[in-house]
Design a protein around this motif. Structure first.
Motif, PDB file in Angstrom:
ATOM      1  N   ARG A 152       4.207   4.257 -19.255  1.00  0.00           N
ATOM      2  CA  ARG A 152       4.421   2.895 -19.778  1.00  0.00           C
ATOM      3  C   ARG A 152       5.096   2.030 -18.713  1.00  0.00           C
ATOM      4  O   ARG A 152       4.702   0.887 -18.481  1.00  0.00           O
ATOM      5  N   MET A 153       6.105   2.566 -18.050  1.00  0.00           N
ATOM      6  CA  MET A 153       6.800   1.816 -16.994  1.00  0.00           C
ATOM      7  C   MET A 153       5.874   1.549 -15.805  1.00  0.00           C
ATOM      8  O   MET A 153       5.939   0.481 -15.194  1.00  0.00           O
ATOM      9  N   ALA A 154       4.994   2.493 -15.508  1.00  0.00           N
ATOM     10  CA  ALA A 154       4.062   2.307 -14.394  1.00  0.00           C
ATOM     11  C   ALA A 154       3.141   1.114 -14.648  1.00  0.00           C
ATOM     12  O   ALA A 154       2.757   0.405 -13.709  1.00  0.00           O
ATOM     13  N   LEU A 155       2.810   0.874 -15.900  1.00  0.00           N
ATOM     14  CA  LEU A 155       1.916  -0.245 -16.222  1.00  0.00           C
ATOM     15  C   LEU A 155       2.562  -1.603 -15.966  1.00  0.00           C
ATOM     16  O   LEU A 155       1.861  -2.613 -15.912  1.00  0.00           O
ATOM     17  N   ASP A 156       3.882  -1.628 -15.782  1.00  0.00           N
ATOM     18  CA  ASP A 156       4.566  -2.885 -15.462  1.00  0.00           C
ATOM     19  C   ASP A 156       4.397  -3.275 -13.992  1.00  0.00           C
ATOM     20  O   ASP A 156       4.773  -4.374 -13.604  1.00  0.00           O
ATOM     21  N   GLU A 157       3.845  -2.376 -13.196  1.00  0.00           N
ATOM     22  CA  GLU A 157       3.712  -2.633 -11.764  1.00  0.00           C
ATOM     23  C   GLU A 157       2.350  -3.234 -11.443  1.00  0.00           C
ATOM     24  O   GLU A 157       1.417  -3.171 -12.240  1.00  0.00           O
ATOM     25  N   ASP A 158       2.247  -3.808 -10.258  1.00  0.00           N
ATOM     26  CA  ASP A 158       1.038  -4.484  -9.802  1.00  0.00           C
ATOM     27  C   ASP A 158       0.138  -3.465  -9.095  1.00  0.00           C
ATOM     28  O   ASP A 158       0.408  -3.079  -7.958  1.00  0.00           O
ATOM     29  N   GLU A 171      -4.523  17.893 -15.952  1.00  0.00           N
ATOM     30  CA  GLU A 171      -5.232  18.314 -14.744  1.00  0.00           C
ATOM     31  C   GLU A 171      -6.215  17.233 -14.290  1.00  0.00           C
ATOM     32  O   GLU A 171      -6.346  16.956 -13.097  1.00  0.00           O
ATOM     33  N   ARG A 172      -6.889  16.604 -15.251  1.00  0.00           N
ATOM     34  CA  ARG A 172      -7.793  15.495 -14.923  1.00  0.00           C
ATOM     35  C   ARG A 172      -7.017  14.317 -14.344  1.00  0.00           C
ATOM     36  O   ARG A 172      -7.454  13.688 -13.377  1.00  0.00           O
ATOM     37  N   HIS A 173      -5.844  14.029 -14.902  1.00  0.00           N
ATOM     38  CA  HIS A 173      -5.018  12.944 -14.368  1.00  0.00           C
ATOM     39  C   HIS A 173      -4.726  13.198 -12.892  1.00  0.00           C
ATOM     40  O   HIS A 173      -4.800  12.275 -12.065  1.00  0.00           O
ATOM     41  N   ILE A 174      -4.366  14.439 -12.561  1.00  0.00           N
ATOM     42  CA  ILE A 174      -4.059  14.786 -11.172  1.00  0.00           C
ATOM     43  C   ILE A 174      -5.268  14.511 -10.282  1.00  0.00           C
ATOM     44  O   ILE A 174      -5.145  13.893  -9.214  1.00  0.00           O
ATOM     45  N   GLN A 175      -6.437  14.950 -10.718  1.00  0.00           N
ATOM     46  CA  GLN A 175      -7.655  14.760  -9.924  1.00  0.00           C
ATOM     47  C   GLN A 175      -7.972  13.281  -9.722  1.00  0.00           C
ATOM     48  O   GLN A 175      -8.258  12.844  -8.604  1.00  0.00           O
ATOM     49  N   GLU A 176      -7.904  12.513 -10.803  1.00  0.00           N
ATOM     50  CA  GLU A 176      -8.261  11.095 -10.709  1.00  0.00           C
ATOM     51  C   GLU A 176      -7.257  10.311  -9.875  1.00  0.00           C
ATOM     52  O   GLU A 176      -7.642   9.490  -9.037  1.00  0.00           O
ATOM     53  N   LEU A 177      -5.976  10.561 -10.101  1.00  0.00           N
ATOM     54  CA  LEU A 177      -4.958   9.860  -9.311  1.00  0.00           C
ATOM     55  C   LEU A 177      -5.030  10.275  -7.843  1.00  0.00           C
ATOM     56  O   LEU A 177      -4.834   9.444  -6.942  1.00  0.00           O
ATOM     57  N   SER A 178      -5.329  11.539  -7.596  1.00  0.00           N
ATOM     58  CA  SER A 178      -5.453  12.022  -6.218  1.00  0.00           C
ATOM     59  C   SER A 178      -6.594  11.311  -5.492  1.00  0.00           C
ATOM     60  O   SER A 178      -6.465  10.950  -4.313  1.00  0.00           O
ATOM     61  N   ILE A 230      -7.158   3.757 -14.475  1.00  0.00           N
ATOM     62  CA  ILE A 230      -6.823   5.176 -14.612  1.00  0.00           C
ATOM     63  C   ILE A 230      -5.457   5.338 -15.271  1.00  0.00           C
ATOM     64  O   ILE A 230      -5.285   6.166 -16.172  1.00  0.00           O
ATOM     65  N   ILE A 231      -4.488   4.556 -14.861  1.00  0.00           N
ATOM     66  CA  ILE A 231      -3.144   4.657 -15.436  1.00  0.00           C
ATOM     67  C   ILE A 231      -3.174   4.289 -16.918  1.00  0.00           C
ATOM     68  O   ILE A 231      -2.530   4.947 -17.742  1.00  0.00           O
ATOM     69  N   GLU A 232      -3.927   3.266 -17.276  1.00  0.00           N
ATOM     70  CA  GLU A 232      -4.042   2.891 -18.695  1.00  0.00           C
ATOM     71  C   GLU A 232      -4.680   4.019 -19.511  1.00  0.00           C
ATOM     72  O   GLU A 232      -4.218   4.338 -20.604  1.00  0.00           O
ATOM     73  N   LEU A 286       0.804  -1.214   0.000  1.00  0.00           N
ATOM     74  CA  LEU A 286       0.000   0.000   0.000  1.00  0.00           C
ATOM     75  C   LEU A 286       0.844   1.275   0.000  1.00  0.00           C
ATOM     76  O   LEU A 286       0.586   2.201  -0.786  1.00  0.00           O
ATOM     77  N   ASN A 287       1.859   1.340   0.842  1.00  0.00           N
ATOM     78  CA  ASN A 287       2.698   2.538   0.908  1.00  0.00           C
ATOM     79  C   ASN A 287       3.438   2.777  -0.412  1.00  0.00           C
ATOM     80  O   ASN A 287       3.552   3.920  -0.863  1.00  0.00           O
ATOM     81  N   ARG A 288       3.922   1.721  -1.013  1.00  0.00           N
ATOM     82  CA  ARG A 288       4.613   1.843  -2.303  1.00  0.00           C
ATOM     83  C   ARG A 288       3.635   2.305  -3.380  1.00  0.00           C
ATOM     84  O   ARG A 288       3.994   3.119  -4.234  1.00  0.00           O
ATOM     85  N   MET A 289       2.417   1.781  -3.345  1.00  0.00           N
ATOM     86  CA  MET A 289       1.418   2.184  -4.332  1.00  0.00           C
ATOM     87  C   MET A 289       1.120   3.679  -4.207  1.00  0.00           C
ATOM     88  O   MET A 289       1.078   4.393  -5.217  1.00  0.00           O
ATOM     89  N   ILE A 290       0.935   4.150  -2.988  1.00  0.00           N
ATOM     90  CA  ILE A 290       0.673   5.578  -2.766  1.00  0.00           C
ATOM     91  C   ILE A 290       1.859   6.412  -3.241  1.00  0.00           C
ATOM     92  O   ILE A 290       1.680   7.440  -3.915  1.00  0.00           O
ATOM     93  N   GLU A 291       3.056   5.961  -2.946  1.00  0.00           N
ATOM     94  CA  GLU A 291       4.266   6.684  -3.382  1.00  0.00           C
ATOM     95  C   GLU A 291       4.349   6.768  -4.907  1.00  0.00           C
ATOM     96  O   GLU A 291       4.612   7.830  -5.471  1.00  0.00           O
ATOM     97  N   ARG A 292       4.100   5.667  -5.572  1.00  0.00           N
ATOM     98  CA  ARG A 292       4.165   5.640  -7.043  1.00  0.00           C
ATOM     99  C   ARG A 292       3.063   6.493  -7.671  1.00  0.00           C
ATOM    100  O   ARG A 292       3.286   7.188  -8.653  1.00  0.00           O
TER     101      ARG A 292
END
Length: 152
Positions: A107-113, A48-55, A121-123, A3-9
């Motif tokens: 693209r690199m983020a999509l390699d993570e679990d 800006e939408r990416h920021i909102q959704e990821l937040s 959202i990342i896709e 969880l902490n790593r996911m939040i950090e990423r």
């Protein structure tokens, strides 16, 4: 991924999108071709939408989302502003470099679990980044600022 790593990423991706918002602002301020400015404004709104959704995902996970760009973002905006002073082509070249970075990072983020919600959202964000880069590369290749209309 824990969880902490996911939040950090996710916060790393938020920082990247804050950086992109600032870079687009700098480029938009210096491009005098309105159809290009409109397209770039649309791309800035995507970030800006990416920021909102990821937040929202970070908050759902119990974390605190990043609220502002980091030092790298300030430098990137300044570089884009200075480069953009050389005209529309230079501004687009600077934005191409910025979009290459965001494409590579997503693209690199999509390699993570990821959780299913985060992955969707990342896709979607990565798809936006691919569209931004393709548009900018096409504009540079075809010198669209020398034409009367630009299609996003």
């Amino acid at each position: 991924m824990d969880l902490n790593r996911m939040i950090e990423r996710l916060n790393d991706l938020i920082a990247l999108d804050y950086d992109a918002v600032g870079a687009y602002a700098a480029a938009i301020d210096r491009i005098d071709v309105e159809p290009l400015r409109m397209s770039l404004r649309g791309f800035q709104q995507d970030h800006e939408r990416h920021i909102q959704e990821l937040s929202r995902v970070v908050e759902t996970l119990g974390g605190t989302p990043r609220k502002a760009p980091d030092v790298k973002g300030v430098v990137l905006k300044g570089f884009t502003a200075i480069t953009s002073m050389m005209g529309t082509e230079a501004a687009l070249q600077a934005m191409r470099g910025n979009e290459v970075l965001t494409n590579r990072t997503y693209r690199m983020a999509l390699d993570e679990d990821w959780s299913p919600e985060a992955r969707v959202i990342i896709e979607r964000n990565f798809s936006d980044e691919q569209r931004h880069l393709a548009f900018i590369e096409d504009a540079l290749r075809n010198r669209t600022w020398e034409q009367t209309t630009v299609q996003p």
